[in-house]
Write a protein that holds these residues in place. Structure first.
Motif, PDB file in Angstrom:
ATOM      1  N   UNK A   1       0.663  -1.410   0.036  1.00  0.00           N
ATOM      2  CA  UNK A   1      -0.059  -0.082   0.000  1.00  0.00           C
ATOM      3  C   UNK A   1       1.055   1.140  -0.119  1.00  0.00           C
ATOM      4  N   UNK A   2       1.948   1.096   0.685  1.00  0.00           N
ATOM      5  CA  UNK A   2       2.838   2.281   0.765  1.00  0.00           C
ATOM      6  C   UNK A   2       3.581   2.750  -0.463  1.00  0.00           C
ATOM      7  N   UNK A   3       3.962   1.527  -1.211  1.00  0.00           N
ATOM      8  CA  UNK A   3       4.471   1.456  -2.412  1.00  0.00           C
ATOM      9  C   UNK A   3       3.333   2.319  -3.541  1.00  0.00           C
ATOM     10  N   UNK A   4       2.217   1.717  -3.421  1.00  0.00           N
ATOM     11  CA  UNK A   4       1.187   2.207  -4.408  1.00  0.00           C
ATOM     12  C   UNK A   4       0.723   3.656  -4.159  1.00  0.00           C
ATOM     13  N   UNK A   5       0.875   4.140  -2.655  1.00  0.00           N
ATOM     14  CA  UNK A   5       0.462   5.583  -2.378  1.00  0.00           C
ATOM     15  C   UNK A   5       1.554   6.414  -2.809  1.00  0.00           C
ATOM     16  N   UNK A   6       2.928   5.888  -3.346  1.00  0.00           N
ATOM     17  CA  UNK A   6       3.836   6.785  -4.023  1.00  0.00           C
ATOM     18  C   UNK A   6       3.788   6.943  -5.386  1.00  0.00           C
ATOM     19  N   UNK A   7       2.898   6.091  -6.019  1.00  0.00           N
ATOM     20  CA  UNK A   7       2.597   6.263  -7.619  1.00  0.00           C
ATOM     21  C   UNK A   7       1.812   7.306  -7.858  1.00  0.00           C
ATOM     22  N   UNK A   8       1.745   7.853  -9.198  1.00  0.00           N
ATOM     23  CA  UNK A   8       0.891   8.911  -9.461  1.00  0.00           C
ATOM     24  C   UNK A   8      -0.599   8.803  -9.237  1.00  0.00           C
ATOM     25  N   UNK A   9      -1.093   7.409  -9.354  1.00  0.00           N
ATOM     26  CA  UNK A   9      -2.417   7.147  -9.147  1.00  0.00           C
ATOM     27  C   UNK A   9      -2.746   7.034  -7.695  1.00  0.00           C
ATOM     28  N   UNK A  10      -1.736   6.695  -6.977  1.00  0.00           N
ATOM     29  CA  UNK A  10      -1.703   6.436  -5.557  1.00  0.00           C
ATOM     30  C   UNK A  10      -1.680   7.905  -4.833  1.00  0.00           C
ATOM     31  N   UNK A  11      -1.087   9.061  -5.334  1.00  0.00           N
ATOM     32  CA  UNK A  11      -0.954  10.095  -4.937  1.00  0.00           C
ATOM     33  C   UNK A  11      -2.543  10.924  -5.099  1.00  0.00           C
TER      34      UNK A  11
ATOM     35  N   UNK B   1      -4.566   5.183  -0.834  1.00  0.00           N
ATOM     36  CA  UNK B   1      -5.527   4.148   0.108  1.00  0.00           C
ATOM     37  C   UNK B   1      -5.254   4.386   1.591  1.00  0.00           C
ATOM     38  N   UNK B   2      -6.423   4.183   2.352  1.00  0.00           N
ATOM     39  CA  UNK B   2      -6.281   4.692   3.687  1.00  0.00           C
ATOM     40  C   UNK B   2      -6.620   3.519   4.456  1.00  0.00           C
ATOM     41  N   UNK B   3      -7.216   2.286   3.965  1.00  0.00           N
ATOM     42  CA  UNK B   3      -7.884   1.366   4.843  1.00  0.00           C
ATOM     43  C   UNK B   3      -7.330   0.025   4.111  1.00  0.00           C
ATOM     44  N   UNK B   4      -7.375  -1.127   4.810  1.00  0.00           N
ATOM     45  CA  UNK B   4      -6.923  -2.402   4.430  1.00  0.00           C
ATOM     46  C   UNK B   4      -7.889  -3.016   3.484  1.00  0.00           C
ATOM     47  N   UNK B   5      -9.074  -2.629   3.579  1.00  0.00           N
ATOM     48  CA  UNK B   5     -10.011  -3.102   2.643  1.00  0.00           C
ATOM     49  C   UNK B   5     -10.061  -2.254   1.244  1.00  0.00           C
ATOM     50  N   UNK B   6      -9.605  -0.942   1.324  1.00  0.00           N
ATOM     51  CA  UNK B   6      -9.427  -0.359   0.128  1.00  0.00           C
ATOM     52  C   UNK B   6      -7.974  -0.712  -0.619  1.00  0.00           C
ATOM     53  N   UNK B   7      -7.145  -1.210   0.073  1.00  0.00           N
ATOM     54  CA  UNK B   7      -5.983  -1.681  -0.405  1.00  0.00           C
ATOM     55  C   UNK B   7      -6.169  -2.807  -1.174  1.00  0.00           C
ATOM     56  N   UNK B   8      -7.031  -3.788  -0.645  1.00  0.00           N
ATOM     57  CA  UNK B   8      -7.241  -5.237  -1.562  1.00  0.00           C
ATOM     58  C   UNK B   8      -7.942  -4.969  -2.652  1.00  0.00           C
ATOM     59  N   UNK B   9      -9.182  -3.658  -2.651  1.00  0.00           N
ATOM     60  CA  UNK B   9      -9.835  -3.413  -3.867  1.00  0.00           C
ATOM     61  C   UNK B   9      -9.068  -2.738  -4.886  1.00  0.00           C
ATOM     62  N   UNK B  10      -8.305  -1.540  -4.367  1.00  0.00           N
ATOM     63  CA  UNK B  10      -7.645  -0.570  -5.468  1.00  0.00           C
ATOM     64  C   UNK B  10      -6.196  -1.010  -5.591  1.00  0.00           C
ATOM     65  N   UNK B  11      -5.256  -1.621  -4.926  1.00  0.00           N
ATOM     66  CA  UNK B  11      -3.898  -1.664  -5.040  1.00  0.00           C
ATOM     67  C   UNK B  11      -3.647  -2.789  -6.217  1.00  0.00           C
ATOM     68  N   UNK B  12      -3.033  -2.339  -7.257  1.00  0.00           N
ATOM     69  CA  UNK B  12      -2.846  -3.281  -8.527  1.00  0.00           C
ATOM     70  C   UNK B  12      -1.819  -4.508  -7.911  1.00  0.00           C
ATOM     71  N   UNK B  13      -2.134  -5.960  -8.416  1.00  0.00           N
ATOM     72  CA  UNK B  13      -1.500  -7.021  -8.353  1.00  0.00           C
ATOM     73  C   UNK B  13      -0.096  -6.882  -8.304  1.00  0.00           C
TER      74      UNK B  13
END
Length: 145
Positions: free
Chosen positions: A91-101, A105-117
């Motif tokens: 999740x931290x890695x995703x939040x540093x990308x353009x889409x993540x900024x 993602x703020x919750x574990x549930x959002x992480x499973x739904x929105x962070x790419x595989x």
């Protein structure tokens, strides 16, 4: 398709009285074809995985109610205690990308739904259910009639 050794093909051609010049050319081409095949390279062994269910219990009501959770896999040799750390790292890695900024993602549930595989794979986590599934408690007994 059946595979046959180059030497056996040479024996068959000799038995059928093929001229030596043609036999030599055919053998050279077959040797080149055998060396050039990139598909025969050995792949590394597949990583053995184990299943882990992450339970959503924000109100700490585990003994009383049913919950929802997500099914993930981690390498078999790793401790299941590291699962949440792996999810956090992804999740931290995703939040540093353009889409993540743009949409962090703020919750574990959002992480499973929105962070790419791809982000999860880098942390050796394979998410099997992006949407939460219901977890039902059991007393581990089969009722008698």
């Amino acid at each position: 398709m059946a595979k046959i050794e180059v030497n056996k093909v040479a024996e068959i051609l000799k038995k059928n009285e093929i001229s030596p010049a043609i036999l030599r050319r055919v053998m050279e081409e077959m040797n080149l074809a055998v060396q050039a095949e990139p598909g025969d390279e050995e792949k590394p062994p597949a990583v053995k995985k184990q299943f882990v269910i992450v339970i959503s219990d924000p109100d700490e009501k585990m003994p009383k109610h049913d919950f929802v959770g997500w099914v993930v896999q981690i390498p078999e040799t790793e401790s299941v205690a590291t699962t949440l750390d792996r999810v956090y790292r992804s999740t931290y890695d995703h939040n540093t990308t353009k889409k993540g900024r743009l949409m962090p993602v703020k919750t574990v549930g959002e992480a499973f739904e929105h962070v790419p595989a791809k982000a999860f794979k880098e942390a050796d986590v394979w998410v099997k259910t992006k949407t939460p599934v219901l977890i039902i408690k059991s007393d581990n007994q089969i009722p008698k009639e």
